[in-house]
Design a protein around this motif. Structure first.
Motif, PDB file in Angstrom:
ATOM      1  N   LYS A 116      52.673-139.869   9.596  1.00  0.00           N
ATOM      2  CA  LYS A 116      52.959-141.033   8.763  1.00  0.00           C
ATOM      3  C   LYS A 116      52.050-142.169   9.211  1.00  0.00           C
ATOM      4  O   LYS A 116      52.464-143.118   9.863  1.00  0.00           O
ATOM      5  CB  LYS A 116      54.427-141.416   8.859  1.00  0.00           C
ATOM      6  CG  LYS A 116      55.379-140.320   8.388  1.00  0.00           C
ATOM      7  CD  LYS A 116      56.838-140.740   8.535  1.00  0.00           C
ATOM      8  CE  LYS A 116      57.778-139.638   8.052  1.00  0.00           C
ATOM      9  NZ  LYS A 116      59.210-140.018   8.210  1.00  0.00           N
ATOM     10  N   ASP A 117      50.781-142.058   8.851  1.00  0.00           N
ATOM     11  CA  ASP A 117      49.773-142.981   9.373  1.00  0.00           C
ATOM     12  C   ASP A 117      49.961-144.411   8.867  1.00  0.00           C
ATOM     13  O   ASP A 117      49.772-145.366   9.615  1.00  0.00           O
ATOM     14  CB  ASP A 117      48.377-142.478   9.009  1.00  0.00           C
ATOM     15  CG  ASP A 117      48.032-141.173   9.712  1.00  0.00           C
ATOM     16  OD1 ASP A 117      48.681-140.869  10.732  1.00  0.00           O
ATOM     17  OD2 ASP A 117      47.131-140.457   9.238  1.00  0.00           O
ATOM     18  N   SER A 118      50.305-144.572   7.615  1.00  0.00           N
ATOM     19  CA  SER A 118      50.470-145.923   7.068  1.00  0.00           C
ATOM     20  C   SER A 118      51.618-146.653   7.745  1.00  0.00           C
ATOM     21  O   SER A 118      51.494-147.839   8.093  1.00  0.00           O
ATOM     22  CB  SER A 118      50.704-145.851   5.559  1.00  0.00           C
ATOM     23  OG  SER A 118      49.588-145.295   4.895  1.00  0.00           O
ATOM     24  N   GLU A 119      52.729-145.947   7.954  1.00  0.00           N
ATOM     25  CA  GLU A 119      53.865-146.568   8.633  1.00  0.00           C
ATOM     26  C   GLU A 119      53.524-146.890  10.080  1.00  0.00           C
ATOM     27  O   GLU A 119      53.893-147.948  10.596  1.00  0.00           O
ATOM     28  CB  GLU A 119      55.087-145.654   8.574  1.00  0.00           C
ATOM     29  CG  GLU A 119      55.668-145.475   7.175  1.00  0.00           C
ATOM     30  CD  GLU A 119      54.995-144.327   6.430  1.00  0.00           C
ATOM     31  OE1 GLU A 119      53.862-143.943   6.800  1.00  0.00           O
ATOM     32  OE2 GLU A 119      55.612-143.822   5.476  1.00  0.00           O
ATOM     33  N   ALA A 120      52.792-145.996  10.742  1.00  0.00           N
ATOM     34  CA  ALA A 120      52.398-146.255  12.127  1.00  0.00           C
ATOM     35  C   ALA A 120      51.462-147.450  12.220  1.00  0.00           C
ATOM     36  O   ALA A 120      51.585-148.282  13.128  1.00  0.00           O
ATOM     37  CB  ALA A 120      51.726-145.013  12.706  1.00  0.00           C
ATOM     38  N   LEU A 121      50.535-147.564  11.269  1.00  0.00           N
ATOM     39  CA  LEU A 121      49.628-148.707  11.263  1.00  0.00           C
ATOM     40  C   LEU A 121      50.394-150.014  11.106  1.00  0.00           C
ATOM     41  O   LEU A 121      50.087-151.008  11.776  1.00  0.00           O
ATOM     42  CB  LEU A 121      48.607-148.553  10.139  1.00  0.00           C
ATOM     43  CG  LEU A 121      47.642-149.716   9.928  1.00  0.00           C
ATOM     44  CD1 LEU A 121      46.806-149.965  11.179  1.00  0.00           C
ATOM     45  CD2 LEU A 121      46.734-149.443   8.728  1.00  0.00           C
ATOM     46  N   ALA A 122      51.402-150.007  10.258  1.00  0.00           N
ATOM     47  CA  ALA A 122      52.206-151.223  10.060  1.00  0.00           C
ATOM     48  C   ALA A 122      52.913-151.631  11.356  1.00  0.00           C
ATOM     49  O   ALA A 122      53.011-152.829  11.673  1.00  0.00           O
ATOM     50  CB  ALA A 122      53.223-150.991   8.946  1.00  0.00           C
ATOM     51  N   VAL A 123      53.378-150.654  12.129  1.00  0.00           N
ATOM     52  CA  VAL A 123      54.056-150.970  13.387  1.00  0.00           C
ATOM     53  C   VAL A 123      53.067-151.534  14.394  1.00  0.00           C
ATOM     54  O   VAL A 123      53.363-152.515  15.097  1.00  0.00           O
ATOM     55  CB  VAL A 123      54.757-149.713  13.949  1.00  0.00           C
ATOM     56  CG1 VAL A 123      55.372-150.010  15.316  1.00  0.00           C
ATOM     57  CG2 VAL A 123      55.835-149.236  12.988  1.00  0.00           C
ATOM     58  N   TYR A 124      51.897-150.942  14.485  1.00  0.00           N
ATOM     59  CA  TYR A 124      50.893-151.485  15.401  1.00  0.00           C
ATOM     60  C   TYR A 124      50.481-152.896  14.986  1.00  0.00           C
ATOM     61  O   TYR A 124      50.203-153.751  15.842  1.00  0.00           O
ATOM     62  CB  TYR A 124      49.664-150.568  15.433  1.00  0.00           C
ATOM     63  CG  TYR A 124      49.842-149.330  16.273  1.00  0.00           C
ATOM     64  CD1 TYR A 124      50.202-149.425  17.621  1.00  0.00           C
ATOM     65  CD2 TYR A 124      49.637-148.056  15.739  1.00  0.00           C
ATOM     66  CE1 TYR A 124      50.365-148.288  18.400  1.00  0.00           C
ATOM     67  CE2 TYR A 124      49.797-146.915  16.525  1.00  0.00           C
ATOM     68  CZ  TYR A 124      50.164-147.036  17.838  1.00  0.00           C
ATOM     69  OH  TYR A 124      50.331-145.914  18.617  1.00  0.00           O
ATOM     70  N   GLN A 125      50.422-153.158  13.703  1.00  0.00           N
ATOM     71  CA  GLN A 125      50.100-154.507  13.243  1.00  0.00           C
ATOM     72  C   GLN A 125      51.194-155.503  13.636  1.00  0.00           C
ATOM     73  O   GLN A 125      50.900-156.660  13.941  1.00  0.00           O
ATOM     74  CB  GLN A 125      49.898-154.493  11.729  1.00  0.00           C
ATOM     75  CG  GLN A 125      48.613-153.800  11.298  1.00  0.00           C
ATOM     76  CD  GLN A 125      48.513-153.603   9.807  1.00  0.00           C
ATOM     77  OE1 GLN A 125      49.518-153.584   9.099  1.00  0.00           O
ATOM     78  NE2 GLN A 125      47.292-153.448   9.294  1.00  0.00           N
ATOM     79  N   GLU A 126      52.442-155.048  13.646  1.00  0.00           N
ATOM     80  CA  GLU A 126      53.525-155.908  14.115  1.00  0.00           C
ATOM     81  C   GLU A 126      53.355-156.241  15.588  1.00  0.00           C
ATOM     82  O   GLU A 126      53.607-157.375  16.020  1.00  0.00           O
ATOM     83  CB  GLU A 126      54.871-155.223  13.872  1.00  0.00           C
ATOM     84  CG  GLU A 126      55.252-155.091  12.405  1.00  0.00           C
ATOM     85  CD  GLU A 126      56.575-154.345  12.236  1.00  0.00           C
ATOM     86  OE1 GLU A 126      57.218-154.049  13.271  1.00  0.00           O
ATOM     87  OE2 GLU A 126      56.963-154.058  11.087  1.00  0.00           O
ATOM     88  N   VAL A 127      52.936-155.253  16.375  1.00  0.00           N
ATOM     89  CA  VAL A 127      52.699-155.504  17.795  1.00  0.00           C
ATOM     90  C   VAL A 127      51.583-156.527  17.972  1.00  0.00           C
ATOM     91  O   VAL A 127      51.669-157.425  18.815  1.00  0.00           O
ATOM     92  CB  VAL A 127      52.346-154.188  18.516  1.00  0.00           C
ATOM     93  CG1 VAL A 127      51.914-154.451  19.961  1.00  0.00           C
ATOM     94  CG2 VAL A 127      53.524-153.224  18.475  1.00  0.00           C
ATOM     95  N   LEU A 128      50.547-156.427  17.164  1.00  0.00           N
ATOM     96  CA  LEU A 128      49.414-157.343  17.282  1.00  0.00           C
ATOM     97  C   LEU A 128      49.764-158.756  16.844  1.00  0.00           C
ATOM     98  O   LEU A 128      49.119-159.715  17.276  1.00  0.00           O
ATOM     99  CB  LEU A 128      48.230-156.808  16.458  1.00  0.00           C
ATOM    100  CG  LEU A 128      47.601-155.516  16.992  1.00  0.00           C
ATOM    101  CD1 LEU A 128      46.561-154.982  16.028  1.00  0.00           C
ATOM    102  CD2 LEU A 128      46.984-155.750  18.368  1.00  0.00           C
ATOM    103  N   LYS A 129      50.752-158.900  15.990  1.00  0.00           N
ATOM    104  CA  LYS A 129      51.208-160.241  15.637  1.00  0.00           C
ATOM    105  C   LYS A 129      51.839-160.931  16.842  1.00  0.00           C
ATOM    106  O   LYS A 129      51.695-162.130  17.034  1.00  0.00           O
ATOM    107  CB  LYS A 129      52.213-160.163  14.487  1.00  0.00           C
ATOM    108  CG  LYS A 129      51.602-159.783  13.149  1.00  0.00           C
ATOM    109  CD  LYS A 129      52.660-159.713  12.062  1.00  0.00           C
ATOM    110  CE  LYS A 129      52.049-159.303  10.726  1.00  0.00           C
ATOM    111  NZ  LYS A 129      53.077-159.191   9.645  1.00  0.00           N
ATOM    112  N   THR A 130      52.527-160.147  17.652  1.00  0.00           N
ATOM    113  CA  THR A 130      53.144-160.689  18.861  1.00  0.00           C
ATOM    114  C   THR A 130      52.128-160.850  19.981  1.00  0.00           C
ATOM    115  O   THR A 130      52.113-161.846  20.698  1.00  0.00           O
ATOM    116  CB  THR A 130      54.287-159.769  19.336  1.00  0.00           C
ATOM    117  OG1 THR A 130      55.207-159.585  18.265  1.00  0.00           O
ATOM    118  CG2 THR A 130      55.008-160.362  20.534  1.00  0.00           C
ATOM    119  N   ASN A 131      51.256-159.856  20.132  1.00  0.00           N
ATOM    120  CA  ASN A 131      50.260-159.860  21.192  1.00  0.00           C
ATOM    121  C   ASN A 131      48.912-159.439  20.600  1.00  0.00           C
ATOM    122  O   ASN A 131      48.608-158.250  20.514  1.00  0.00           O
ATOM    123  CB  ASN A 131      50.671-158.905  22.321  1.00  0.00           C
ATOM    124  CG  ASN A 131      49.701-158.946  23.480  1.00  0.00           C
ATOM    125  OD1 ASN A 131      48.709-159.672  23.470  1.00  0.00           O
ATOM    126  ND2 ASN A 131      49.981-158.148  24.503  1.00  0.00           N
TER     127      ASN A 131
END
Length: 324
Positions: A79-94
């Protein structure tokens, strides 16, 4: 400053002053840009002084760790699109999270490669390149960051015109070698190295002329044998990857190693497709196999016929006229 030193500086030629001022301007304006890595000279070593990355090196808080585990699980579930969205959430924080940056780069390129529309492809490839450049700023020698940049460059090159494409192949050389050097356990890095080596080894005449005249020469390292060795290394690290089998079988076929190509394709038949992409590659492998088998059977038939002919004793024609 002493008066003697000041006098020496004052008498310098105007061209020298222009060079110094230009260098000072470039260092002051281009260094902070995230994409500054693409302007590095190929032979120049990365600068050792980098922005502080303490945030990327400290232990992640529990909330970030939970998201990283979630993203990794989604990747394993394809589920690459969903995984990318989660990593983008991490990058918003850090924004300087190294793992999230290079993983977001790789996922962006993978997702973009699935689109047939070049506009969407370009958007995802550009995003992947930006994530990769940010990771490269954090760790210039990192195997993951260099792999991410090389992967984005290689895929961006498919959308470029000839000159820009050759420039991209030239730029990614150092990245793909650093990726395999510092992450030798990463099979995708070996695959990318093999593809790059094979592509450069088969530059046509115009591509070689352009590279020599404009880019300072054809990138060193292009070699068909080394490309196959790199693909073999990737396949040894991930023997169930159908893409590796397909790439390697094609190289074997193009280089006249029919038996190795047949064996690789037969091994691919034993691998069960998981994703829709695997299914497409599995079909391509099955389509490649019959022509190779027919060609091999014809070759064996010719060899058998030749062996039988050589095994028969030479027949000397009898001369009917006998001299007395």
């Amino acid at each position: 400053m002493s008066s003697l030193l000041w006098l020496r500086l004052c008498v310098l030629p105007a061209c020298t002053w222009v060079r110094w001022l230009t260098l000072a301007f470039l260092c002051g304006t281009m260094a902070p840009l995230p994409a500054a890595a693409q302007f590095r000279n190929r032979t120049r070593k990365p600068a050792t002084a980098r922005p502080p990355v303490a945030a990327a090196l400290t232990a992640d808080p529990p909330a970030v760790l939970q998201k990283l585990v979630q993203a990794s699980t989604l990747v394993n579930q394809f589920k690459d699109s969903e995984a990318l969205a989660v990593y983008q959430e991490v990058l918003k924080t850090n924004p300087t999270h190294y793992l999230a940056l290079w993983q977001a780069a790789v996922l962006s390129v993978k997702i973009g490669a699935r689109y047939s529309d070049e506009t969407r492809k370009a958007a995802y490839f550009d995003a992947g390149r930006q994530y990769g450049d940010r990771a490269l700023l954090l760790r210039p020698e990192g195997g993951e960051s260099n792999f991410a940049v090389a992967l984005a460059l290689f895929n961006q090159a498919t959308l470029y015109k000839a000159g820009a494409r050759l420039k991209a192949f030239d730029d990614l050389r150092s990245h793909v070698y650093l990726a395999t050097q510092n992450r030798p356990d990463l099979p995708q890095a070996w695959q990318l190295l093999g593809r790059w080596q094979y592509r450069v080894a088969h530059y046509n005449l115009l591509e070689r002329v352009y590279s020599n005249l404009v880019l300072g020469g054809v990138p060193s390292g292009g070699d068909s044998r080394k490309a196959m060795e790199a693909l073999e290394k990737a396949r040894s690290l991930a023997p169930t990857n159908l893409q590796f089998c397909y790439d390697l079988a094609r190289m074997y076929q193009y280089q006249g190693r029919r038996r190795l190509a047949i064996q690789t394709l037969r091994d691919a038949e034993k691998i069960s497709p998981i994703t829709s992409e695997d299914l497409v590659i599995s079909r391509l492998c099955r389509q490649m196999l019959p022509p190779l088998l027919r060609a091999d059977a014809q070759r064996q038939k010719r060899l058998t016929s030749l062996e039988r002919k050589n095994a028969d004793p030479d027949k000397v024609p009898v001369n009917s006229s006998v001299s007395k």
